[in-house]
Design an enzyme around this catalytic site. Structure first.
Site, PDB file in Angstrom:
ATOM      1  CG  ASN A 126      -3.725   5.497   3.665  1.00  0.00           C
ATOM      2  OD1 ASN A 126      -4.624   5.117   2.932  1.00  0.00           O
ATOM      3  ND2 ASN A 126      -2.802   4.689   4.136  1.00  0.00           N
ATOM      4  CG  ASP A 136      -1.974  -1.085   1.149  1.00  0.00           C
ATOM      5  OD1 ASP A 136      -2.221  -1.588   0.036  1.00  0.00           O
ATOM      6  OD2 ASP A 136      -2.564  -1.414   2.196  1.00  0.00           O
ATOM      7  N   GLY A 137       2.023   1.186   0.632  1.00  0.00           N
ATOM      8  CA  GLY A 137       2.911   2.344   0.643  1.00  0.00           C
ATOM      9  C   GLY A 137       3.382   2.734  -0.742  1.00  0.00           C
ATOM     10  CG  ASP A 176      -1.363  10.693  22.916  1.00  0.00           C
ATOM     11  OD1 ASP A 176      -1.126  11.511  23.818  1.00  0.00           O
ATOM     12  OD2 ASP A 176      -1.115   9.482  23.020  1.00  0.00           O
TER      13      ASP A 176
END
Length: 534
Positions: free
Chosen positions: A379, A300-301, A409
């Site tokens: 994404n 996917d990267g 966070d």
């Protein structure tokens, strides 16, 4: 469908009977005369008593009280008179509307618009005697028989004459036609008119949807392809050498590769000098008009990297799975020849994966155009606290409406394609990639009630670091391009107009479900044994 009937009661609550109204009016006017007489008696008493007892304080108070009573009686009589006049006006309107309906009824009878129901069963006749109004249904634009089976938006209830020989012969009234338009920030535009909405007969129905399965058919044969590969992988390097040669020798296609890949190919053999590449970023921006198809070899990267190379429209991508999970890579590298043969021949099913366009507005900037360059993400865009030990403090707005203040966070703004990535790890929902929307997912919020959201795709989300924040925040785009957000800085995100189209092995939904089953083992457990308590 179940059979039903609609009963009608007139505005007076008595089924259209005007006798009660008449009696009420008579009683009202009787009360009116008595009230007038009472007021007159009080005034005469005051005229007689006030001069005689002017020096008596008790009688003065008593006279004032009587005047107050007289004033109250006068107000009550006037109010009742107004109410009776309004009731008479409503009765007049009712009778006028009733007469108009009777005229339409006689016209409909003479023209044969709707057949009577005198031949219906005894049970239906019993129902017809109880209902002064009937429901008429028109099917396919043609006049049909009176029916109690269903109701449509374009059907109107009409008055029925109780003594009508045919029971009910009403003429259908057409609802007023209307038009639906889409607006963004108060302006009407055609950007979001990808759903076709019909409004015939007053019924709002979607004839087509953007999330419907999309098929791509070549009108002319592809001429040029570009290949993106995962670096530092021996298996990917071997496959790229074989695929480039096959595309050139057997398909006669022009092949573009990255500069790194061209160097690797030339190190294998000098016969790969036909392979083309680019020299700088300026040439990359000119690739889209030249390239017909994109091939990725990796996970996917690699798909994210390939999409990031195109700052505008993206050619169709054929992703081969040579990574870890592969939510976007449905094709297997072992059958690459058959897959590419099918894709080049067409038609193929594709998935339109939406992207976010983001830009940072600095506090020092006087206008929004004085910002950092736009970033496109496939994404997600992530805002986090970085190396700071303090909670992030982020003010979030949706189309200038305050949403919430994130204390935790950080925050993830994700596309539906990215719903199986970082957003999933932070507790967000998995969403089909063709569902248009923006996922609003907090990262470890210091709150028990902060649940993720899914916002529509037409909104603009603004995340700002307030001036009273203890520390700055950091933002990253698909895990890259990390930038710092100081107090007063803001991140603005909206849906980009250029989606990423990826080829499907079967079709979009099948590929999505298979990816979450194979990649995440979604809802897989041992089947419960059949032997046990019954």
């Amino acid at each position: 469908m179940s059979t039903y009937k609609l009963n009608h009661t007139d505005s007076f609550g008595n089924g259209g009977d005007s006798n009660n109204l008449r009696s009420n009016q008579e009683n009202g006017f009787g009360d009116l005369s008595s009230l007038a007489q009472s007021e007159k008696a009080v005034q005469e008493f005051l005229i007689q008593q006030t001069p005689m007892q002017a020096n008596d304080d008790h009688l003065i108070e008593f006279s004032e009280a009587l005047r107050t009573v007289a004033k109250a009686l006068r107000g009550s009589s006037e109010g009742k008179a107004l109410a009776q006049a309004e009731a008479a006006e409503w009765k007049r309107r009712y009778e006028l509307e009733r007469s108009k309906n009777l005229v339409l009824l006689h016209k409909a009878t003479s023209n044969g618009v709707c057949a009577g129901e005198s031949n219906n069963s005894n049970g239906m006749m019993d129902q017809s005697t109880k209902s002064p109004r009937r429901l008429h249904v028109e099917e396919n634009g043609k006049s049909g028989r009176c029916s109690l089976e269903r109701i449509c938006a374009h059907e109107v209830l009409q008055d029925c004459e109780p003594n009508s020989p045919n029971g009910c012969n009403n003429k259908l009234k057409r609802k007023a036609s209307f038009k639906l338009s889409w607006g963004c920030k108060g302006q009407v535009n055609d950007q979001h008119k990808k759903e076709i909405v019909s409004f015939e007969s007053g019924n709002i129905t979607t004839a087509d949807r953007s999330s419907k399965q999309i098929s791509l058919t070549w009108e002319s044969n592809p001429q040029t392809v570009i290949i993106f590969t995962k670096p530092n992988s021996t298996s990917v390097r071997v496959l790229s050498v074989e695929m480039v040669r096959w595309l050139r020798d057997h398909k006669g296609l022009n092949v573009y590769v990255e500069p790194r890949v061209k160097a690797e190919l030339l190190s294998e053999s000098s016969s790969f000098d036909f392979v083309q590449t680019w020299e700088d970023d300026k040439e990359i921006s000119l690739l889209h008009p030249k390239v017909d198809l994109v091939i990725t070899l990796g996970g996917d990267g690699t798909v994210l990297w390939a999409a990031s190379m195109f700052k505008g429209p993206v050619p169709p991508i054929v992703p081969f799975s040579m990574g870890s999970l592969g939510f976007m890579t449905p094709f297997h590298s072992e059958q690459y020849r058959d897959c590419l043969e099918s894709v080049l021949r067409g038609p193929i099913s594709i998935t339109l994966r939406h992207r976010l366009q983001c830009h940072i507005v600095r506090d020092k900037a006087r206008h929004d155009y004085e910002t950092v360059e736009n970033m496109l993400v496939l994404n997600e865009v992530t805002i986090d606290r970085g190396i700071s030990s303090y909670l992030t403090n982020l003010e979030c707005y949706c189309d200038n409406s305050f949403v919430t203040c994130v204390q935790g966070d950080g925050l993830i703004l994700s596309t539906t394609s990215g719903s199986t990535a970082y957003s999933l790890a932070a507790g967000g929902s998995m969403v089909h990639p063709q569902v248009p929307g923006i996922l609003f997912t907090p990262i470890c919020p210091h709150s028990l009630s902060f649940r993720p959201l899914i916002l529509p795709d037409h909104v603009t989300v603004r995340v700002q670091v307030p001036f009273n924040s203890r520390s700055s925040a950091w933002v990253s785009f698909d895990g890259k391009g990390r930038k710092q957000l100081e107090a007063g800085d803001a991140l603005v995100c909206s849906m980009a107009p250029w989606p990423v189209s990826t080829a499907c092995q079967v079709e979009s939904t099948n590929d999505f479900l298979r990816s979450i089953h194979d990649g995440l083992h979604w809802n897989q457990r041992k089947i419960q044994s059949s032997d046990g308590p019954q």
